[in-house]
Enzyme design. Sequence first.
Site, PDB file in Angstrom:
ATOM      1  N   HIS A  87       1.056  -1.586  -0.168  1.00  0.00           N
ATOM      2  CA  HIS A  87      -0.150   0.063   0.920  1.00  0.00           C
ATOM      3  C   HIS A  87       0.875   1.296  -0.328  1.00  0.00           C
ATOM      4  CE1 HIS A  87       0.222   0.026   4.560  1.00  0.00           C
ATOM      5  NE2 HIS A  87      -0.074   1.631   4.197  1.00  0.00           N
ATOM      6  N   GLU A  91       3.875   5.313  -3.741  1.00  0.00           N
ATOM      7  CA  GLU A  91       3.604   6.718  -2.784  1.00  0.00           C
ATOM      8  C   GLU A  91       5.403   6.799  -2.241  1.00  0.00           C
ATOM      9  OE1 GLU A  91       1.430   8.815  -1.881  1.00  0.00           O
ATOM     10  OE2 GLU A  91       2.788   9.663  -0.107  1.00  0.00           O
ATOM     11  N   ASP A  92       5.873   5.878  -1.811  1.00  0.00           N
ATOM     12  CA  ASP A  92       7.151   6.083  -0.600  1.00  0.00           C
ATOM     13  C   ASP A  92       8.583   5.419  -1.459  1.00  0.00           C
ATOM     14  OD1 ASP A  92       5.838   7.120   1.714  1.00  0.00           O
ATOM     15  OD2 ASP A  92       5.802   5.062   2.408  1.00  0.00           O
ATOM     16  N   ASP A 153      -4.781   0.630   7.551  1.00  0.00           N
ATOM     17  CA  ASP A 153      -3.437   1.806   7.397  1.00  0.00           C
ATOM     18  C   ASP A 153      -3.762   2.323   8.502  1.00  0.00           C
ATOM     19  OD1 ASP A 153      -1.544   2.559   6.638  1.00  0.00           O
ATOM     20  OD2 ASP A 153      -2.323   4.097   5.454  1.00  0.00           O
ATOM     21  N   ASP A 273     -24.687   0.656  32.783  1.00  0.00           N
ATOM     22  CA  ASP A 273     -24.560  -0.515  31.904  1.00  0.00           C
ATOM     23  C   ASP A 273     -22.799   0.204  31.830  1.00  0.00           C
ATOM     24  OD1 ASP A 273     -25.147   1.726  30.367  1.00  0.00           O
ATOM     25  OD2 ASP A 273     -26.187   1.122  28.767  1.00  0.00           O
TER      26      ASP A 273
HETATM   27 MN    MN Z   1       0.834   3.242   5.443  1.00  0.00          MN
END
Ligand code: MN
Length: 738
Positions: A87, A91-92, A153, A273
């Site tokens: 995932h 992105e990275d 995530d 409760d």
């Molecule tokens: Mn992540």
Amino acid sequence: MAYTATIEEETQELKRLYKDLLKGTYEVLSTDDKKEIRKAFDLAVDAHKDQRRKSGEPYVFHPIAVAKIVADEIGLGATSIVAALLHDVVEDTYYTVEDIEQLFGETVARIVNGLTKISHLKKDNASLQAENYRKMLLTLHDDVRVILIKIADRYHNMQTLGSMPLENQARIASETLYIYAPLAHRLGLYSIKTELEDLGLKYTEAEVYYDIAKQIKDSKEDREKYISEFTSIIKESLEKEDFDFEVQGRTKSIFSIRKKMLKQGVSFEEVYDKFAIRIIYKPQSKDEKHDAWKIYSIVTDHFTPNPIRLRDWMTQPKSTGYEALHTTVMGKSGKWIEVQIRSQRMHEIAEKGYAAHYKYKHGSGKETGLETWLNKLKDALENTEVDAIDFMENIKLNLYSKEIYTFTPNGEIKSLPKGASPIDFAYSIHTEVGMHCRGAKVNGKMVPLSKELASGDQVEIMTSLNQKPKLAWLDYAVTSRARSKIKNALKEEQKALGEEGKEILRRKLRSLKIKYNEKTINNLVSFFKLKTSLDLFYRIGNGSISNVELKKYANQQTNALYSFFRPKSKRKKQDIYIDQDEVSQKFDLLVFGSNEDSLPYTNSVCCNPIPGDRVFGFTTINEGIKLHKKDCPNAINMRANYRYRIVSAKWIDSTQREFIVNLMISGIDKVGIVNDVSLVISNSMNVNIQNINIGTEAGYFEGHISVSIKNIDQLNTLISNLKSIEGVMKVLREKLSK
Ligand code: MN
């Protein structure tokens, strides 16, 4: 603590994590599945090899942990496990979506792409944030797995939030409470939702969190004693009936205890409760519902049940798919305790939500509440006319509010949020039914469209082709579906009325001998204290600016003409176009109660409301009505403790105000007279029937009608139209009775 593992230790740890990942999966994995997961695991390790988390750990521990949550706790299959491992890769790292597609196929690539897009959303201000959530939610109908993995995530990020900078902690935690917890709830992921809420509280109000956590811990011994006593009492009877079961004691989450404390204004001890008993059983027969009732009967043989707190979520599951039988019984210590009876299957659905549903749903062909909800969401999302913040508020309203179950005349169930009205019901049947909704019968009786529906109500909607959505409907429509459809229809109508109003104005000005040109329009706009020409046209069109008022303007102009000479306009006659797409609201008048009375009031100092705010009135002992904002910090306290002193209030546009008038009508009875009368009324522009009641006796009829009108012109036109109906002899205005 500083992170100190060596490379060898890390390699060992990765091996262990891989084994562990495949150990507890909910779905059974094939050899091919395992191959794909291995491939993704190795790729993630390689791609993230130079990255570390803030804690010093290798970054890849994070996607592995997310994949583990996806596999065990949410219970998704190989495709999702692979996507979770990957995932953050796009992105990275230097991998692209195209690489992923080539290596893992189109589905995985699409999910990873969706997840990458979500993390690209910027979070600058409230409206942008809401818009972003909307985009995120849009992926729901692409593939719900994107949201499920995103929740996993976020869940792991919340678990490891402690190593983030302090200022980010609060932001991420609030965002979690604002959107992720409700989403998890709605997707049926109860345990994750609970964890997200508790963690959210921990990082937004640490003191409160630790205080409650400590008190729960301190009372643990008492609780365990209680549970074992309870279990020992019912154990024998259940075993006698050959039940294979497990009894658990479940403490309410810290977050929900806190919510109760706030809502009821009580201390920790006073939340009665705080924990529940859960009996999870293996069904004996094919009929697990039957088994649940059998267990219920055993429990209530030993403990007195509270009949008003019996909840059968088996026959009618919650729209999240939750099933169980809940009852509250008087424990031996004289305290009420909730007992939840669930089969293993029901328990699995409660824990794993969507995934378990999917597993059990195959073959049954029944539409689940979840799918209905997803469809509703889709509807709302596709409606791009709605403002993004409105949209989020609507979604949240629908997320949090409790549901009610109502029935169509054929016995079909419609689930609606609490507070829903016949309007919501009508729109939930079909848009067209909503658009032409004229009236409603609840349990056989005519009710006003503002009536709040209750569970079990059977609702019949009456329609008329002449009926159109009204502004007032927005006061009592609560579902986002109904509200957005009404708003759109009103906008359309405003446009049409504006066009019509323009023609009417042209005609009226001609007869008043005033030139129709841009200057006149501008003068009229400022004379009536409006903002735009569309405001003017619209109000002429709907009759809220009457002839009398136009004449006032005309007189003023003639007087002005006498007083000084005005050069003739050189400008050519020019049409005035409607350029705004919305009529502006003026919010110049505050009205109270359902009769919309204007009463004297003062502003409260604590929240100092201004026109247009959502407000309510609070009756004080010495100072009359004080006006507060609905979100005033003191509102919860006032609502909780002094309900009877609260008066509903709202800001309205006085030029669009409506007045209720009662008319008495009588004449010679003939077939279809009721129809003729209601047709005349609904054909009169902008007159609404509030109530109509016509009785006949020996060839004579007498009726009482309440209508809402904008001004006296409209009323006079209506009365003369009614008088022209064949058979009608008298139409009189009656005094308003309260
Ligand atoms: Mn992540």
